[in-house]
Design a protein around this motif. Structure first.
Motif, PDB file in Angstrom:
ATOM      1  N   ARG A  37      -0.077   8.249  -6.867  1.00 13.38           N
ATOM      2  CA  ARG A  37      -0.075   6.787  -6.693  1.00 13.38           C
ATOM      3  C   ARG A  37       0.773   6.375  -5.502  1.00 13.38           C
ATOM      4  O   ARG A  37       0.426   5.457  -4.773  1.00 13.38           O
ATOM      5  N   THR A  38       1.895   7.029  -5.338  1.00 14.27           N
ATOM      6  CA  THR A  38       2.786   6.706  -4.227  1.00 14.27           C
ATOM      7  C   THR A  38       2.086   6.946  -2.894  1.00 14.27           C
ATOM      8  O   THR A  38       2.023   6.052  -2.046  1.00 14.27           O
ATOM      9  N   VAL A  39       1.550   8.138  -2.705  1.00 16.60           N
ATOM     10  CA  VAL A  39       0.920   8.500  -1.434  1.00 16.60           C
ATOM     11  C   VAL A  39      -0.356   7.691  -1.209  1.00 16.60           C
ATOM     12  O   VAL A  39      -0.573   7.151  -0.121  1.00 16.60           O
ATOM     13  N   TYR A  40      -1.188   7.585  -2.241  1.00 15.18           N
ATOM     14  CA  TYR A  40      -2.448   6.851  -2.077  1.00 15.18           C
ATOM     15  C   TYR A  40      -2.182   5.357  -1.878  1.00 15.18           C
ATOM     16  O   TYR A  40      -2.868   4.697  -1.103  1.00 15.18           O
ATOM     17  N   ALA A  95      -1.271   4.826   1.687  1.00 12.89           N
ATOM     18  CA  ALA A  95      -2.462   4.948   2.531  1.00 12.89           C
ATOM     19  C   ALA A  95      -3.359   3.716   2.410  1.00 12.89           C
ATOM     20  O   ALA A  95      -3.879   3.216   3.414  1.00 12.89           O
ATOM     21  N   LEU A  96      -3.534   3.206   1.204  1.00 15.38           N
ATOM     22  CA  LEU A  96      -4.394   2.032   1.022  1.00 15.38           C
ATOM     23  C   LEU A  96      -3.817   0.783   1.676  1.00 15.38           C
ATOM     24  O   LEU A  96      -4.558  -0.046   2.201  1.00 15.38           O
ATOM     25  N   THR A  97      -2.494   0.645   1.648  1.00 11.15           N
ATOM     26  CA  THR A  97      -1.911  -0.559   2.242  1.00 11.15           C
ATOM     27  C   THR A  97      -1.795  -0.448   3.754  1.00 11.15           C
ATOM     28  O   THR A  97      -1.809  -1.465   4.440  1.00 11.15           O
ATOM     29  N   GLN A  98      -1.671   0.758   4.270  1.00  9.83           N
ATOM     30  CA  GLN A  98      -1.481   0.929   5.710  1.00  9.83           C
ATOM     31  C   GLN A  98      -2.792   1.044   6.474  1.00  9.83           C
ATOM     32  O   GLN A  98      -2.840   0.776   7.669  1.00  9.83           O
ATOM     33  N   LEU A  99      -3.838   1.477   5.804  1.00  7.76           N
ATOM     34  CA  LEU A  99      -5.139   1.662   6.448  1.00  7.76           C
ATOM     35  C   LEU A  99      -6.133   0.673   5.851  1.00  7.76           C
ATOM     36  O   LEU A  99      -5.985   0.263   4.716  1.00  7.76           O
ATOM     37  N   LYS A 100      -7.132   0.311   6.602  1.00  6.99           N
ATOM     38  CA  LYS A 100      -8.085  -0.676   6.107  1.00  6.99           C
ATOM     39  C   LYS A 100      -9.418  -0.049   5.744  1.00  6.99           C
ATOM     40  O   LYS A 100     -10.423  -0.721   5.649  1.00  6.99           O
ATOM     41  N   ASN A 101      -9.426   1.243   5.558  1.00  4.28           N
ATOM     42  CA  ASN A 101     -10.660   1.942   5.251  1.00  4.28           C
ATOM     43  C   ASN A 101     -10.354   2.972   4.169  1.00  4.28           C
ATOM     44  O   ASN A 101      -9.465   3.801   4.341  1.00  4.28           O
ATOM     45  N   LYS A 102     -11.077   2.902   3.071  1.00  4.49           N
ATOM     46  CA  LYS A 102     -10.838   3.791   1.937  1.00  4.49           C
ATOM     47  C   LYS A 102     -11.000   5.257   2.324  1.00  4.49           C
ATOM     48  O   LYS A 102     -10.252   6.110   1.856  1.00  4.49           O
ATOM     49  N   GLU A 134     -10.364   6.657   5.206  1.00  3.61           N
ATOM     50  CA  GLU A 134      -9.159   7.086   5.908  1.00  3.61           C
ATOM     51  C   GLU A 134      -8.017   7.298   4.923  1.00  3.61           C
ATOM     52  O   GLU A 134      -7.236   8.242   5.061  1.00  3.61           O
ATOM     53  N   ALA A 135      -7.912   6.413   3.938  1.00  2.00           N
ATOM     54  CA  ALA A 135      -6.871   6.560   2.912  1.00  2.00           C
ATOM     55  C   ALA A 135      -7.061   7.880   2.157  1.00  2.00           C
ATOM     56  O   ALA A 135      -6.092   8.591   1.890  1.00  2.00           O
ATOM     57  N   ASP A 136      -8.308   8.206   1.838  1.00  2.44           N
ATOM     58  CA  ASP A 136      -8.600   9.480   1.170  1.00  2.44           C
ATOM     59  C   ASP A 136      -8.175  10.650   2.046  1.00  2.44           C
ATOM     60  O   ASP A 136      -7.593  11.631   1.569  1.00  2.44           O
ATOM     61  N   ASP A 137      -8.486  10.561   3.354  1.00  3.48           N
ATOM     62  CA  ASP A 137      -8.129  11.636   4.287  1.00  3.48           C
ATOM     63  C   ASP A 137      -6.619  11.815   4.367  1.00  3.48           C
ATOM     64  O   ASP A 137      -6.117  12.940   4.337  1.00  3.48           O
ATOM     65  N   VAL A 138      -5.897  10.709   4.480  1.00  5.53           N
ATOM     66  CA  VAL A 138      -4.434  10.786   4.562  1.00  5.53           C
ATOM     67  C   VAL A 138      -3.882  11.403   3.281  1.00  5.53           C
ATOM     68  O   VAL A 138      -2.998  12.268   3.337  1.00  5.53           O
ATOM     69  N   PHE A 139      -4.382  10.980   2.140  1.00  9.11           N
ATOM     70  CA  PHE A 139      -3.952  11.538   0.859  1.00  9.11           C
ATOM     71  C   PHE A 139      -4.076  13.064   0.882  1.00  9.11           C
ATOM     72  O   PHE A 139      -3.134  13.792   0.566  1.00  9.11           O
ATOM     73  N   GLN A 140      -5.248  13.542   1.292  1.00  7.02           N
ATOM     74  CA  GLN A 140      -5.490  14.984   1.324  1.00  7.02           C
ATOM     75  C   GLN A 140      -4.605  15.681   2.355  1.00  7.02           C
ATOM     76  O   GLN A 140      -4.057  16.750   2.088  1.00  7.02           O
ATOM     77  N   PHE A 170     -12.449  -2.749   4.720  1.00  7.26           N
ATOM     78  CA  PHE A 170     -11.778  -2.127   3.586  1.00  7.26           C
ATOM     79  C   PHE A 170     -12.716  -2.085   2.395  1.00  7.26           C
ATOM     80  O   PHE A 170     -13.422  -3.030   2.110  1.00  7.26           O
ATOM     81  N   GLU A 171     -12.694  -0.950   1.718  1.00  2.18           N
ATOM     82  CA  GLU A 171     -13.453  -0.797   0.482  1.00  2.18           C
ATOM     83  C   GLU A 171     -12.448  -0.554  -0.627  1.00  2.18           C
ATOM     84  O   GLU A 171     -11.510   0.203  -0.450  1.00  2.18           O
ATOM     85  N   PRO A 172     -12.621  -1.188  -1.781  1.00  5.92           N
ATOM     86  CA  PRO A 172     -11.653  -0.998  -2.860  1.00  5.92           C
ATOM     87  C   PRO A 172     -11.635   0.444  -3.338  1.00  5.92           C
ATOM     88  O   PRO A 172     -12.597   1.169  -3.151  1.00  5.92           O
ATOM     89  N   PRO A 173     -10.531   0.872  -3.961  1.00  7.30           N
ATOM     90  CA  PRO A 173     -10.444   2.248  -4.422  1.00  7.30           C
ATOM     91  C   PRO A 173     -11.515   2.565  -5.461  1.00  7.30           C
ATOM     92  O   PRO A 173     -11.962   1.686  -6.190  1.00  7.30           O
ATOM     93  N   ASP A 174     -11.915   3.842  -5.502  1.00  7.05           N
ATOM     94  CA  ASP A 174     -12.902   4.249  -6.487  1.00  7.05           C
ATOM     95  C   ASP A 174     -12.225   4.518  -7.825  1.00  7.05           C
ATOM     96  O   ASP A 174     -11.039   4.288  -7.986  1.00  7.05           O
ATOM     97  N   ASP A 175     -12.986   5.035  -8.768  1.00  8.21           N
ATOM     98  CA  ASP A 175     -12.478   5.230 -10.119  1.00  8.21           C
ATOM     99  C   ASP A 175     -11.424   6.327 -10.226  1.00  8.21           C
ATOM    100  O   ASP A 175     -10.763   6.447 -11.243  1.00  8.21           O
ATOM    101  N   ARG A 176     -11.268   7.142  -9.174  1.00  5.76           N
ATOM    102  CA  ARG A 176     -10.285   8.209  -9.214  1.00  5.76           C
ATOM    103  C   ARG A 176      -8.913   7.680  -9.585  1.00  5.76           C
ATOM    104  O   ARG A 176      -8.182   8.280 -10.340  1.00  5.76           O
ATOM    105  N   LEU A 177      -8.555   6.544  -9.008  1.00  7.42           N
ATOM    106  CA  LEU A 177      -7.258   5.946  -9.294  1.00  7.42           C
ATOM    107  C   LEU A 177      -7.452   4.531  -9.817  1.00  7.42           C
ATOM    108  O   LEU A 177      -6.804   3.592  -9.389  1.00  7.42           O
ATOM    109  N   ALA A 178      -8.344   4.384 -10.773  1.00  2.00           N
ATOM    110  CA  ALA A 178      -8.674   3.056 -11.287  1.00  2.00           C
ATOM    111  C   ALA A 178      -7.441   2.331 -11.806  1.00  2.00           C
ATOM    112  O   ALA A 178      -7.307   1.126 -11.630  1.00  2.00           O
ATOM    113  N   ASP A 179      -6.527   3.077 -12.424  1.00  2.00           N
ATOM    114  CA  ASP A 179      -5.338   2.419 -12.957  1.00  2.00           C
ATOM    115  C   ASP A 179      -4.436   1.909 -11.831  1.00  2.00           C
ATOM    116  O   ASP A 179      -3.607   1.050 -12.043  1.00  2.00           O
ATOM    117  N   PHE A 180      -4.617   2.426 -10.614  1.00  2.00           N
ATOM    118  CA  PHE A 180      -3.832   1.935  -9.479  1.00  2.00           C
ATOM    119  C   PHE A 180      -4.163   0.470  -9.224  1.00  2.00           C
ATOM    120  O   PHE A 180      -3.287  -0.363  -9.107  1.00  2.00           O
TER     121      PHE A 180
END
Length: 163
Positions: free
Chosen positions: A20-23, A26-33, A35-41, A88-98
């Motif tokens: 949650r911390t890393v993702y 990434a979600l707040t700093q980038l405007k593309n889901k 890219e956020a996924d890539d940064v997470f990985q 920006f696309e909202p996060p997928d179900d992977r981190l739905a609780d986020f």
């Protein structure tokens, strides 16, 4: 994935604890889901490959936060990035609780802040870091962090009252 390799087990535990911390960064700093996924990985791959050693859990958390922020900056300022779709696309179900944890309107408003205000606000308000910890991670003085937090909160308050 179950494995007896202690390095892989430690990586899995670290990912579970800090996803949650890393993702979130990434979600707040980038405007593309994507890219956020890539940064997470990339952050966790770098962690696995470098195998950094920490004195304590706070040092590990700080390293992951700094690495995530630096990777986001690379994405935001990379030459190839100027031609990418910033929708920006909202996060997928992977981190739905986020997404359920944070009101999406506030989250969108935070993402709309300039980077210099967005980073300290997210670290302080969403991750619960102190002003001194926030300043240290961003490489700025505590007074500067405090001023940026104040400005960010004022802008957010104006946005929320205007809607």
């Amino acid at each position: 994935m179950h494995t007896n390799d202690p390095n892989v087990q430690e990586l899995e535990q670290t990912i579970m604890k800090y996803k949650r911390t890393v993702y979130g960064i990434a979600l707040t700093q980038l405007k593309n889901k994507h890219e956020a996924d890539d940064v997470f990985q990339e952050v966790f791959l770098l962690y696995f490959l470098k195998k950094p050693v920490f004195d304590n859990e706070n040092a590990k958390r700080a390293w992951l936060i700094r690495t995530a922020l630096n990777k986001c900056r690379q994405y935001n300022y990379g030459k190839w990035n100027s031609n990418t779709d910033k929708t920006f696309e909202p996060p997928d179900d992977r981190l739905a609780d986020f997404e359920s944890k944070y009101d999406s309107e506030i989250f969108d408003a935070v993402r709309g802040l300039p980077e210099g205000l967005r980073e300290p606000l997210y670290l302080h308000c969403f991750l619960g870091l102190s002003v001194n910890e926030t300043a240290s991670l961003l490489g700025i003085k505590a007074n500067t962090a405090s001023m940026r937090l104040s400005r960010a909160k004022k802008i957010l308050q104006g946005k929320m009252e205007g809607e």
